[in-house]
Design a protein around this motif. Structure first.
Motif, PDB file in Angstrom:
ATOM      1  N   ALA A  31       0.793  -1.216   0.227  1.00  0.00           N
ATOM      2  CA  ALA A  31      -0.003  -0.161   0.149  1.00  0.00           C
ATOM      3  C   ALA A  31       0.833   1.349  -0.128  1.00  0.00           C
ATOM      4  O   ALA A  31       0.290   2.249  -0.095  1.00  0.00           O
ATOM      5  CB  ALA A  31      -0.647   0.031   1.401  1.00  0.00           C
ATOM      6  N   VAL A  32       2.023   1.162   0.100  1.00  0.00           N
ATOM      7  CA  VAL A  32       3.174   2.098   0.154  1.00  0.00           C
ATOM      8  C   VAL A  32       4.179   2.122  -0.906  1.00  0.00           C
ATOM      9  O   VAL A  32       4.403   0.991  -1.360  1.00  0.00           O
ATOM     10  CB  VAL A  32       3.402   2.448   1.608  1.00  0.00           C
ATOM     11  N   GLN A  33       4.826   3.258  -0.964  1.00  0.00           N
ATOM     12  CA  GLN A  33       6.111   3.160  -1.976  1.00  0.00           C
ATOM     13  C   GLN A  33       7.253   2.879  -0.628  1.00  0.00           C
ATOM     14  O   GLN A  33       7.487   3.580   0.467  1.00  0.00           O
ATOM     15  CB  GLN A  33       6.347   4.425  -2.658  1.00  0.00           C
ATOM     16  N   VAL A  34       8.355   2.176  -1.120  1.00  0.00           N
ATOM     17  CA  VAL A  34       9.320   1.733  -0.124  1.00  0.00           C
ATOM     18  C   VAL A  34      10.737   1.679  -0.757  1.00  0.00           C
ATOM     19  O   VAL A  34      10.920   1.289  -1.809  1.00  0.00           O
ATOM     20  CB  VAL A  34       9.038   0.532   0.360  1.00  0.00           C
ATOM     21  N   CYS A  35      11.798   2.228   0.073  1.00  0.00           N
ATOM     22  CA  CYS A  35      13.106   1.865  -0.597  1.00  0.00           C
ATOM     23  C   CYS A  35      13.988   1.444   0.741  1.00  0.00           C
ATOM     24  O   CYS A  35      13.590   1.737   1.855  1.00  0.00           O
ATOM     25  CB  CYS A  35      13.872   3.279  -0.798  1.00  0.00           C
ATOM     26  N   GLU A  36      14.688   0.478   0.620  1.00  0.00           N
ATOM     27  CA  GLU A  36      15.285  -0.291   1.651  1.00  0.00           C
ATOM     28  C   GLU A  36      16.694  -0.284   1.171  1.00  0.00           C
ATOM     29  O   GLU A  36      17.202  -0.388   0.070  1.00  0.00           O
ATOM     30  CB  GLU A  36      14.842  -1.619   1.954  1.00  0.00           C
ATOM     31  N   GLY A  37      17.772  -0.465   2.270  1.00  0.00           N
ATOM     32  CA  GLY A  37      19.152  -0.706   2.060  1.00  0.00           C
ATOM     33  C   GLY A  37      19.902  -1.018   3.396  1.00  0.00           C
ATOM     34  O   GLY A  37      18.977  -0.959   4.645  1.00  0.00           O
ATOM     35  N   LYS A  38      21.188  -0.776   3.332  1.00  0.00           N
ATOM     36  CA  LYS A  38      22.013  -1.241   4.522  1.00  0.00           C
ATOM     37  C   LYS A  38      23.191  -0.143   4.574  1.00  0.00           C
ATOM     38  O   LYS A  38      23.574   0.212   3.307  1.00  0.00           O
ATOM     39  CB  LYS A  38      22.602  -2.556   4.532  1.00  0.00           C
ATOM     40  N   VAL A  39      23.715   0.304   5.697  1.00  0.00           N
ATOM     41  CA  VAL A  39      24.549   1.042   5.902  1.00  0.00           C
ATOM     42  C   VAL A  39      25.515   0.980   6.973  1.00  0.00           C
ATOM     43  O   VAL A  39      24.885   0.634   8.015  1.00  0.00           O
ATOM     44  CB  VAL A  39      24.170   2.558   5.640  1.00  0.00           C
ATOM     45  N   GLY A  40      26.927   0.902   6.785  1.00  0.00           N
ATOM     46  CA  GLY A  40      27.733   0.707   8.206  1.00  0.00           C
ATOM     47  C   GLY A  40      28.834   1.937   7.916  1.00  0.00           C
ATOM     48  O   GLY A  40      29.512   1.944   6.671  1.00  0.00           O
ATOM     49  N   SER A  41      28.960   2.555   8.834  1.00  0.00           N
ATOM     50  CA  SER A  41      30.260   3.692   9.149  1.00  0.00           C
ATOM     51  C   SER A  41      30.403   4.192  10.311  1.00  0.00           C
ATOM     52  O   SER A  41      29.664   4.169  10.999  1.00  0.00           O
ATOM     53  CB  SER A  41      29.683   4.755   7.956  1.00  0.00           C
ATOM     54  N   MET A  42      31.600   5.033  10.405  1.00  0.00           N
ATOM     55  CA  MET A  42      31.924   5.698  11.677  1.00  0.00           C
ATOM     56  C   MET A  42      31.714   7.436  11.059  1.00  0.00           C
ATOM     57  O   MET A  42      31.978   8.213  11.885  1.00  0.00           O
ATOM     58  CB  MET A  42      33.439   5.393  11.950  1.00  0.00           C
ATOM     59  N   ASP A  43      30.985   7.410   9.825  1.00  0.00           N
ATOM     60  CA  ASP A  43      30.987   8.943   9.402  1.00  0.00           C
ATOM     61  C   ASP A  43      29.287   9.152   9.482  1.00  0.00           C
ATOM     62  O   ASP A  43      28.832   8.546   8.483  1.00  0.00           O
ATOM     63  CB  ASP A  43      31.628   9.179   8.291  1.00  0.00           C
ATOM     64  N   LEU A  44      28.745  10.003  10.203  1.00  0.00           N
ATOM     65  CA  LEU A  44      27.470  10.534  10.106  1.00  0.00           C
ATOM     66  C   LEU A  44      27.195  10.681   8.664  1.00  0.00           C
ATOM     67  O   LEU A  44      25.938  10.469   8.272  1.00  0.00           O
ATOM     68  CB  LEU A  44      27.099  11.233  11.181  1.00  0.00           C
ATOM     69  N   GLN A  45      27.727  11.760   8.160  1.00  0.00           N
ATOM     70  CA  GLN A  45      27.483  12.140   6.847  1.00  0.00           C
ATOM     71  C   GLN A  45      27.300  11.077   5.808  1.00  0.00           C
ATOM     72  O   GLN A  45      26.580  11.164   4.844  1.00  0.00           O
ATOM     73  CB  GLN A  45      28.532  13.419   6.307  1.00  0.00           C
TER      74      GLN A  45
END
Length: 145
Positions: A31-45
């Protein structure tokens, strides 16, 4: 609020459920539009950029429409506050994250004039940059477009 379309709940479920657990909720996710993923970092930006890039590439928001990018940015920041316990810092504080993210776009209100909203959810680990010393964290941000 439309009880059938709680975009924050949907985003949170998407990041927390394993693939085999999703079938029960499949009609809600459609019923919605979705985007998914993964991220790993020590940098917030880098975390912010990874989410923005994935969402723009998926077509979930229109890159050239400022209000859509602006809404996404603020939903990401709000979700990261939950993950980082209100301290928008990672590497500077000798901590790292490994997160799954879901961005959901939908109309959570019955009245059409309320428009579309974005929900961003993060779930994963945060902790010292030493394998095995992390703990779970979750964050949710919601903003109107």
């Amino acid at each position: 609020m439309n009880n059938q379309l709680r975009i924050g709940k949907i985003a949170t479920l998407l990041v927390m459920l394993e693939e085999e657990e999703r079938s029960f909720f499949a009609p809600t996710f459609e019923a919605v539009q979705v985007c998914e993923g993964k991220v790993g970092s020590m940098d917030l930006q880098k975390v912010i950029s990874a989410v923005e890039t994935a969402v723009k590439r998926s077509g979930l928001i229109e890159e050239k429409v400022y209000r859509e990018t602006h809404a996404l940015y603020h939903a990401i920041l709000e979700a990261l506050e939950g993950v980082t316990r209100g301290q928008w810092a990672l590497g500077e504080m000798m901590r790292t994250v490994g997160l799954r993210f879901a961005v959901v776009r939908g109309e959570p209100y019955l009245h059409k004039r309320e428009g579309e909203w974005l929900a961003v959810a993060f779930y994963g680990t945060i902790g010292a940059p030493i394998k095995g010393l992390e703990h779970e964290a979750i964050g949710l941000g919601i903003n109107h477009i």
